[in-house]
Design a protein around this motif. Structure first.
Motif, PDB file in Angstrom:
ATOM      1  N   VAL A  22       0.814  -1.213   0.000  1.00  0.00           N
ATOM      2  CA  VAL A  22       0.000   0.000   0.000  1.00  0.00           C
ATOM      3  C   VAL A  22       0.845   1.260   0.000  1.00  0.00           C
ATOM      4  O   VAL A  22       0.701   2.115  -0.863  1.00  0.00           O
ATOM      5  CB  VAL A  22      -0.987  -0.007   1.188  1.00  0.00           C
ATOM      6  N   PRO A  23       1.795   1.447   0.986  1.00  0.00           N
ATOM      7  CA  PRO A  23       2.596   2.659   0.941  1.00  0.00           C
ATOM      8  C   PRO A  23       3.498   2.732  -0.269  1.00  0.00           C
ATOM      9  O   PRO A  23       3.796   3.800  -0.781  1.00  0.00           O
ATOM     10  CB  PRO A  23       3.421   2.582   2.239  1.00  0.00           C
ATOM     11  N   LEU A  24       3.955   1.578  -0.766  1.00  0.00           N
ATOM     12  CA  LEU A  24       4.847   1.598  -1.911  1.00  0.00           C
ATOM     13  C   LEU A  24       4.100   2.036  -3.150  1.00  0.00           C
ATOM     14  O   LEU A  24       4.611   2.791  -3.972  1.00  0.00           O
ATOM     15  CB  LEU A  24       5.440   0.205  -2.125  1.00  0.00           C
ATOM     16  N   ALA A  25       2.859   1.602  -3.280  1.00  0.00           N
ATOM     17  CA  ALA A  25       2.061   2.017  -4.428  1.00  0.00           C
ATOM     18  C   ALA A  25       1.826   3.517  -4.408  1.00  0.00           C
ATOM     19  O   ALA A  25       1.756   4.176  -5.434  1.00  0.00           O
ATOM     20  CB  ALA A  25       0.711   1.274  -4.420  1.00  0.00           C
ATOM     21  N   GLY A  34      11.988   1.763  -9.234  1.00  0.00           N
ATOM     22  CA  GLY A  34      12.572   0.613  -9.879  1.00  0.00           C
ATOM     23  C   GLY A  34      11.846   0.201 -11.134  1.00  0.00           C
ATOM     24  O   GLY A  34      12.338  -0.596 -11.902  1.00  0.00           O
ATOM     25  N   GLY A  35      10.634   0.739 -11.367  1.00  0.00           N
ATOM     26  CA  GLY A  35       9.881   0.364 -12.538  1.00  0.00           C
ATOM     27  C   GLY A  35      10.271   1.164 -13.764  1.00  0.00           C
ATOM     28  O   GLY A  35       9.720   0.964 -14.838  1.00  0.00           O
ATOM     29  N   VAL A  92       8.306  -6.436  -6.390  1.00  0.00           N
ATOM     30  CA  VAL A  92       7.793  -5.070  -6.254  1.00  0.00           C
ATOM     31  C   VAL A  92       8.861  -4.090  -6.737  1.00  0.00           C
ATOM     32  O   VAL A  92      10.020  -4.194  -6.335  1.00  0.00           O
ATOM     33  CB  VAL A  92       7.422  -4.776  -4.780  1.00  0.00           C
ATOM     34  N   PRO A  93       8.529  -3.133  -7.601  1.00  0.00           N
ATOM     35  CA  PRO A  93       9.525  -2.211  -8.157  1.00  0.00           C
ATOM     36  C   PRO A  93      10.258  -1.421  -7.075  1.00  0.00           C
ATOM     37  O   PRO A  93       9.631  -0.736  -6.272  1.00  0.00           O
ATOM     38  CB  PRO A  93       8.694  -1.278  -9.041  1.00  0.00           C
TER      39      PRO A  93
END
Length: 263
Positions: A22-25, A34-35, A92-93
């Motif tokens: 959630v926080p990473l999104a 990283g994406g 996860v990126p």
């Protein structure tokens, strides 16, 4: 197809996965770290996964880094090291990983570059401000009348705590086992626990809410913090530069100021 049984460990893993996703999104305004892609104003955007105990110091370090490297934007996602490792394994990126122990980092050899230990830490006993229960030493935590909170054994600080208590042959029955060190500290701050084992640097973030009882070096554990680039990063050059910077005098000054010890 047979259903996979939901064991307590699998439930915990699922919960920490959601907690980090959630926080990473939410980090992705203007770029995805990283994406790939650039952030605001064409800046390279790095996403750094950091152990929960690095929350305050890394936010300060990130600002210092951006000042020295105006073409780079650094964003962070903090959680227990075991949760971050799960995110790395799931792709996860992200660009950089910093954990609170070498064991978790070592389990990701195929996913990271060569790790560098950037800091060390030690445990303290955190109590409510004023230490109303008069906790003075590790042995006091074994008192059944004392409400003690620890981190789960899957978490680095929980593992260090178990190591310390086992070495003294102390049996402590915690009222809860938390997913990271900040959750342990919060329980003590809120009065939901009389005492808890946390890192010295975490106790220092709440000087008006908790007291920190030192543990003698002969009974303590040393936590090592390694940082490494992630092989999935699309910003390898910039990620490597950030990891290298963490060992510079400028970065080490920030870490020392927060109470972390030299690598």
């Amino acid at each position: 197809m047979h259903a996979i049984p939901l064991t307590p460990r699998r439930v915990l893993a699922a919960l920490v996965t959601v907690a980090v996703l959630v926080p990473l999104a939410a980090c992705g305004s203007g770029g995805s770290g990283g994406g790939g892609g650039a952030g605001e104003g064409g800046k390279t955007e790095l996403t750094v996964l950091g152990a929960a105990s690095l929350t305050d110091v890394f936010q300060k370090a990130g600002k210092a880094y951006e000042k020295e490297h105006p073409d780079t934007k650094v964003k962070f996602s903090f959680a227990g090291s075991q949760a971050l490792a799960a995110q790395v394994e799931q792709g996860v990126p992200a660009d950089v990983l910093a954990t609170a122990d070498t064991a978790t980092m070592g389990g990701l050899k195929g996913e990271t570059g060569k790790p560098t230990v950037i800091a060390r830490n030690r445990l303290v006993i955190a109590t409510e401000e004023g230490n109303p229960k008069h906790v003075e030493r590790l042995e006091d935590l074994a008192d059944s009348k004392l409400k003690v909170v620890l981190a789960a054994p899957e978490v680095p600080v929980g593992r260090y705590g178990k190591q310390v208590l086992d070495a003294q042959k102390l049996k402590v029955e915690p009222v809860s086992e938390e997913p990271n060190v900040r959750a342990v500290l919060s329980k003590v701050e809120l009065g939901e626990a009389d005492a808890g084992l946390v890192y010295k640097t975490d106790a220092a973030t709440a000087p008006k809410k908790v007291d920190a009882i030192d543990i003698p070096d002969s009974q303590n554990a040393i936590a090592s913090y390694p940082a490494a680039t992630l092989k999935q990063s699309q910003h390898q050059k910039e990620a490597a530069a950030f990891v290298k910077w963490l060992s510079t005098p400028q970065a080490q000054k920030v870490l020392r100021g927060a109470g972390f010890q030299r690598p």
